[in-house]
Design an enzyme around this catalytic site. Structure first.
Site, PDB file in Angstrom:
ATOM      1  N   ALA A 187       0.830  -1.211   0.000  1.00  0.00           N
ATOM      2  CA  ALA A 187       0.000   0.000   0.000  1.00  0.00           C
ATOM      3  C   ALA A 187       0.861   1.257   0.000  1.00  0.00           C
ATOM      4  O   ALA A 187       0.577   2.230  -0.720  1.00  0.00           O
ATOM      5  CB  ALA A 187      -0.929  -0.010   1.219  1.00  0.00           C
ATOM      6  N   TYR A 188       1.915   1.235   0.797  1.00  0.00           N
ATOM      7  CA  TYR A 188       2.800   2.396   0.911  1.00  0.00           C
ATOM      8  C   TYR A 188       3.531   2.651  -0.403  1.00  0.00           C
ATOM      9  O   TYR A 188       3.591   3.791  -0.894  1.00  0.00           O
ATOM     10  CB  TYR A 188       3.797   2.145   2.043  1.00  0.00           C
ATOM     11  CG  TYR A 188       4.658   3.321   2.409  1.00  0.00           C
ATOM     12  CD1 TYR A 188       4.110   4.502   2.891  1.00  0.00           C
ATOM     13  CD2 TYR A 188       6.051   3.240   2.308  1.00  0.00           C
ATOM     14  CE1 TYR A 188       4.912   5.582   3.258  1.00  0.00           C
ATOM     15  CE2 TYR A 188       6.864   4.300   2.676  1.00  0.00           C
ATOM     16  CZ  TYR A 188       6.288   5.474   3.138  1.00  0.00           C
ATOM     17  OH  TYR A 188       7.085   6.528   3.504  1.00  0.00           O
ATOM     18  N   VAL A 189       4.066   1.588  -1.010  1.00  0.00           N
ATOM     19  CA  VAL A 189       4.792   1.735  -2.268  1.00  0.00           C
ATOM     20  C   VAL A 189       3.860   2.187  -3.387  1.00  0.00           C
ATOM     21  O   VAL A 189       4.244   2.997  -4.244  1.00  0.00           O
ATOM     22  CB  VAL A 189       5.524   0.421  -2.621  1.00  0.00           C
ATOM     23  CG1 VAL A 189       5.937   0.410  -4.091  1.00  0.00           C
ATOM     24  CG2 VAL A 189       6.754   0.254  -1.741  1.00  0.00           C
TER      25      VAL A 189
END
Length: 246
Positions: free
Chosen positions: A153-155
């Site tokens: 999700a962060y990437v």
């Protein structure tokens, strides 16, 4: 004899971690720094106090980066009080770790609201308001390249930051305004350290060839270079500040 024009930097997420280090570093190089925060009023006040005690100029401004009205109002205030904006560093962000299979979609939505929508909103105001000679710096992560599990999700959000910022650099043609991204590796901030065991931290610190975690000041130094005259020929780039981690 004319006085030197005031140079003004807006740093979102400027009260903690990398944002705080960027705020203090830019203030030390002569910028008036607007320390933006969405919460943590005490931390923002402490950052401003630290800058002022060192002889710098700073003010804290509350605004949710994903709220276009609040962000526009913040820039209105900066222009009214200081005459304009020369540097925008978008350091505000969220981190949530999970496998893609197990990702809570409400957490995903909240993370992307800050990291993607927030970046777009701040970049939009920067594009409209930065003065000639100015700079926009977005913040990504070197995990876009290393692709560690649980960072899906962060990437996804930080890949969006890189894409939109590099497009922004092209859209600013003819304005004498640069747009770049800094992508830190593992950096010793609360955002990074929270939820990790000491063994995990020790392992990650050995990944870069320099065999240590980055410090917020390491990242702030790269941002300061991009924000200053020596870095103005660097444009439309993602700089992976990670000690050689690949």
């Amino acid at each position: 004899m004319s006085s030197t024009p005031e140079r003004v930097a807006v740093v979102t997420g400027g009260s903690r971690g990398i944002g705080r280090a960027v705020s203090t570093r830019l203030a030390a190089t002569g910028f008036t720094v607007v320390v933006n925060h969405a919460s943590g009023t005490a931390a923002a006040a402490a950052t401003v106090e630290q800058i002022q005690e060192a002889g710098g100029r700073a003010v804290a401004v509350l605004a949710d980066v994903a709220d276009e009205h609040a962000v526009a109002a913040m820039f209105d205030r900066v222009e009214a009080d200081h005459g304009g904006v020369d540097v925008v560093v978008h350091s505000a962000g969220r981190l949530a770790l999970s496998t893609i299979a197990d990702q809570d979609l409400d957490v995903l939505d909240a993370l992307h609201r800050t990291n993607i929508r927030g970046t777009f909103v701040v970049a939009q105001q920067a594009a409209r308001r930065l003065r000639a000679g100015g700079t926009f710096v977005g913040m990504s992560t070197s995990v876009v390249g290393t692709q560690f599990p649980t960072y899906g999700a962060y990437v996804a959000s930080k890949s969006a930051v890189e894409g939109m910022t590099l497009i922004l650099a092209k859209e600013l043609r003819g304005r004498d305004v640069t747009a770049n991204v800094v992508a830190p590796g593992p950096t010793a901030t609360q955002l990074f350290l929270d939820g990790k065991t000491q063994d995990q931290i020790d392992t990650l610190s050995k990944v870069p060839p320099l065999e240590r975690l980055g410090m917020p000041e390491d990242i702030a130094a790269v941002v300061a270079f991009l924000a200053g005259p020596d870095g103005h020929w660097v444009n439309g780039q993602t700089i992976r500040a990670n000690g050689g981690m690949v």
